[in-house]
Design an enzyme around this catalytic site. Structure first.
Site, PDB file in Angstrom:
ATOM      1  CE  LYS A 277      -3.908   2.102   2.488  1.00 27.66           C
ATOM      2  NZ  LYS A 277      -4.871   1.951   3.600  1.00 27.66           N
TER       3      LYS A 277
ATOM      4  CB  SER B 253      -8.041   3.978   2.545  1.00 28.80           C
ATOM      5  OG  SER B 253      -7.207   3.285   3.444  1.00 28.80           O
TER       6      SER B 253
ATOM      7  CB  SER C 138      -8.293   1.050   5.253  1.00 27.61           C
ATOM      8  OG  SER C 138      -8.846   2.330   5.381  1.00 27.61           O
TER       9      SER C 138
END
Lengths: 469, 440
Positions: free
Chosen positions: B41, B116, B141
């Protein structure tokens, strides 16, 4: 009107590494920003890690000030934007500080300590080509970023600028004894002072460095507040900046403009739970503190209390100097007297601190030994100590090099004989009862031996020679 | 594995997955992740690779170090493939709050991949090469995009994995976790990245575990709790039905099921957003254009410069959270918001502790709905975005582990089953989801 003063004292701790990373705190001669890493530069992704040694130093300071170390404490974030803070927040302590509620004794005055907590030092700003307002640009040196600080907050118990200075002296002495603080480090002790006149509004004077400056700043501020009161103007609650060069304070911000730091607990660090055994171990490691040291000099060495006080309060290096000197020359009374009466005076005259001078216990006690063995008179020694302090030359070598040893019995006898036979008129006057004639003869003898003798002793010998003539 | 990088580039063009991609294969091989491409990420630091956490303000930041989790993956022979797209700093539920690429849902390009960690979930779904994803959750997320994209997303206990190298959103909530196509994949990657780390004081000292050891252990006797509050208003009936189907499936495999209550569920959302924004507003203070990230010409006083950099660098949602987060910790409001939120957090933890005295795991829908369409999302108010997290924030506040695994479809879109367990009990989550996976 009585002044009401409270201090916030920031002390740089003498640890090897910074508070939250492994970078060295010793940046003397280091390249600017050389002692830095992603942690103390606040790089995205980096996390702080508590330096246990710094916490231990802080615990000892708290205990030396008789503060209660809290069973658990944590760090907080104090947010404000300023280029000296790489994260734009400072990791400090807020709700649950390290320690609360202690005191420091100034003779019989008890100055309350509100709290002791830890925080990180911001970067050093270097204003190039002038002051903060007039400089062309400002450079940031992060070598100081993250250096451990301990903040000591007093109750508003101090009543004069002089007392504030005495408090700081005593505090720094305690810190020095603890090995937590180096009095030689520039900017190692920074003070914010809260000052008001009884019944008036409180003014905070920020960032004063050094004892003398604190006294000066407070003096200025007290007089300023007094004259305002005399003119019927009320003092406003505000934060003022102290300018050491002009020795004045000026408004930094008014109360309405006070920063709101929006404290939150530091979520990257875990709460520290204090166990009793750890505190006990740290207490057992604590060295003798100044008051105890004075007591020991009085009780064990028989030194007068005022002399013991002067020696200890002057600084740890002088205490060590005294202790080493009496080990080499075990007459504490004489040593203390010579240190307090003559050594300190000479250092003062030369404008030197003990640390800066070339004086050391080995050579210092030579001087005392020379007196004791009768090689020189005390009076000569008082002259020689000035030269010794100035040059650091071994007093024994000095006496030898310059031929200053007192005249021996033979030399003296010979000199007296010659003077008496050369000055028959004076001898006759003396016998006729004119005592002043004896002083004349003494002067003649002393001149002949180039003053290398104790006048009282010489005078006695002259009288002896006259009586047996 | 250069072919993998080329393939990843193609998938990126199709789905909007990467904010940065490896230029060459520098994997060492020879470990548990040999031959595996691990995507990271964007908010997790990879040494030398641009790490922007989905924000323009970090443009040009190439970290001088690897995050601990990245280092551990390298040590097991993985190829660090690239940085996956996300909402700016993790501020979002649909991965639309970013000035960079917005990933699309692999099952319907008109819909969100979730956020996210949207890029991570999307890639996990579409990768046709051996791939595992390092993702991160603050309030859901990992679970949310895993649910929307139909993959397995495992968020470990707070403190199970090191956060060293994570660009902080809300440090007391942030957890680096994993995504995979299967439970076994997720268990393997978690085994690699968990364990103590001297660079993160908040990591548990518990020794690393091999979570793959829980695979195949079945659910015989496992006590499953179903919290009533997680099936209330706003939860799509089709989603509820699919989740109940999975719960019945666990019962059929030997688990026992009971309904129970988590009374503080309703206030957890407010508590979560206050704490998360308060912490975020301090974390984002450092982005001022001095040492890294976005720089602008030096003009005016420092505060004017800071303001220009921050005005340019942050997008709207980041600014909103900075303002709200700063407000909740200001003198006069701090007690009513920040301090109170901390107290509510304790209540939420107590809810879970009470529940776990009675059951081993809790089962709920991951998200109240399936992935919404982008046109639906743009019609939503910020508060409606926040409401989407209502089912995931409580376990995130409590720091307990959770896993989202696919459990059927509604309107052709995947539904996520959310299982939660007590602190450090990831093993139970792996047992249960693996049992369901193999029985399907």
């Amino acid at each position: 009107m009585k002044a009401v003063i409270g201090l916030e004292v920031h002390v740089q701790l003498e640890t090897e590494s910074k508070l939250f990373c492994g970078c060295s705190t010793d940046s003397e001669g280091a390249e600017p920003n050389g002692n830095t890493c992603p942690i103390c530069l606040g790089f995205p992704g980096a996390k702080p890690k508590v330096n246990r040694r710094a916490v231990e130093h802080a615990v000892k300071i708290a205990r030396a000030l008789d503060c209660e170390v809290q069973p658990r404490f944590y760090f907080s974030r104090k947010s404000y934007f300023y280029p000296d803070m790489p994260k734009n927040f400072q990791i400090t302590q807020y709700e649950m500080p390290l320690a609360l509620g202690g005191h420091l004794l100034l003779d019989d005055r008890r100055i309350g300590i509100t709290r002791v907590h830890m925080e990180e030092d911001p970067a050093r700003l270097v204003h190039v080509g002038g002051s903060i307002s007039s400089s062309l640009y400002t450079l940031i040196d992060h070598n100081r970023s993250g250096v451990p600080l301990v903040e000591i907050v007093t109750e508003p118990d101090l009543t004069s600028s002089r007392e504030a200075r005495l408090f700081l002296r005593k505090l720094s002495l305690i810190l020095e004894h603890l090995g937590a603080y180096d009095p030689g480090r520039e900017g190692g002790l920074r003070v914010d002072a809260n000052v008001s006149l009884e019944g008036g509004q409180r003014v905070e004077v920020k960032n004063i460095t050094g004892f003398r400056a604190v006294e000066d700043a407070l003096n200025y501020e007290i007089i300023r507040q007094e004259s305002m009161a005399d003119m019927g103007i009320s003092v406003m609650r505000e934060t003022r900046h102290y300018d050491a060069e002009s020795n004045t304070t000026s408004t930094l911000r008014l109360k309405e403009q006070e920063e709101d730091y929006g404290y939150i607990t530091e979520p990257d660090l875990v709460r520290i739970d204090v166990d009793e055994a750890w505190i006990a171990r740290l207490e057992s490691e604590m060295p003798e503190l100044p008051d105890a040291r004075i007591q020991r000099y009085v009780e064990e060495s028989g030194v007068p209390r005022f002399q013991a006080g002067i020696m200890v309060n002057t600084g740890l290096d002088l205490s060590r100097f005294f202790e080493e000197s009496i080990r080499l020359f075990p007459r504490p009374g004489v040593v203390a007297n010579w240190i307090v009466t003559f050594l300190l005076k000479s250092l003062n005259y030369e404008g030197l601190s003990l640390r800066e001078s070339k004086v050391n216990p080995e050579t210092f006690v030579e001087l005392l030994a020379l007196i004791e063995e009768g090689t020189i008179t005390e009076r000569l020694a008082r002259e020689l100590i000035k030269e010794y302090v100035g040059t650091g030359e071994s007093p024994r070598a000095l006496v030898e090099r310059r031929g200053l040893a007192s005249a021996g019995r033979d030399e003296l006898g010979e000199a007296i004989g010659e003077v008496l036979s050369d000055n028959r008129k004076a001898v006759a006057d003396y016998r006729a009862g004119q005592t002043r004639a004896l002083d004349y003869l003494l002067g003649q003898v002393l001149r002949r031996i180039r003053a290398r003798g104790d006048p009282v002793e010489v005078k006695r010998l002259i009288r002896e020679a006259l009586d047996s003539e | 594995m250069t072919g993998v990088i080329d393939r990843a580039r193609e998938l990126d063009e199709e789905y909007g997955i990467f904010n940065a991609l490896a230029e060459s294969d520098d994997s060492m091989g020879g470990g548990r992740l040999e031959g595996v491409a691990v995507s990271v990420k964007d908010n997790v630091c990879v040494m030398g690779m641009e790490t922007r956490a989905g924000s323009r303000v970090l443009e040009g930041y190439r970290p001088p170090f690897d995050a601990t989790v990245v280092k551990k993956c390298r040590g097991e022979g993985a190829l660090i493939l690239g940085k996956t797209t996300q909402d700016e700093f993790g501020f979002g539920t649909f991965n639309v709050n970013t000035p960079f690429k917005v990933p699309v849902n692999p099952h319907d390009r008109e819909r969100s991949a979730g956020g996210s960690s949207g890029g991570a979930a999307c890639l996990t779904s579409v990768a046709d090469f051996p791939h595992l994803a390092l993702a991160e959750s603050t309030g859901g997320s990992i679970s949310c995009p895993a649910s929307f994209c139909g993959v397995v997303g495992l968020t470990p206990t707070y403190g199970r994995t090191s956060r060293w190298g994570l660009v902080d959103y809300a440090n007391s909530l942030d957890k680096i976790g994993v995504m995979g196509k299967t439970v076994a994949d997720a268990a393997l990657l978690l085994s690699v990245i968990s364990g103590p780390d001297e660079y993160d004081s908040t990591v548990s000292q518990a020794p690393p575990e091999d979570f793959t050891g829980y695979l195949g252990n079945g659910v015989e006797g496992l006590r499953v709790g179903v919290p009533r509050e997680y099936f209330g208003e706003g939860v799509d009936p089709g989603v509820s039905e699919a989740v109940w189907g999975a719960v019945k499936g666990l019962e059929a495999l030997g688990a026992t099921v009971k309904e129970l209550s988590l009374p503080h569920t309703g206030v957890s959302l407010a508590s979560y957003y206050i704490i998360a924004m308060a912490e975020a507003s301090t974390n984002l203070a450092k982005f001022s254009g001095l040492r890294y990230g976005l720089h602008l010409p030096l003009e005016g006083a420092f505060d004017e410069y800071f303001s220009r950099v921050r005005a340019r660098g942050f997008s709207e949602e980041a600014k909103r959270r900075i303002i709200l987060g700063t407000f909740t910790r200001m003198a006069g409001y701090r007690d009513a918001y920040y301090m109170k939120a901390l107290r509510v957090r304790t209540r939420v933890i107590e809810d879970f502790k009470r529940a776990f005295a009675e059951v081993d795991i809790l089962a709920a829908p991951t998200m109240p709905v399936v992935a919404p369409r982008f046109d639906e999302i743009s019609a939503m108010e910020p508060i409606q975005h926040y409401m989407m997290d209502v089912l995931t924030v409580a376990p995130n506040l409590a720091g307990i582990p959770m896993i989202s695994t696919p459990c059927g479809r509604v309107d052709g879109m995947p539904v996520g089953l959310h299982l939660m367990a007590d602190h450090m009990e990831e093993g139970k989550l792996i047992r249960a989801t693996h049992a369901l996976e193999v029985s399907a």
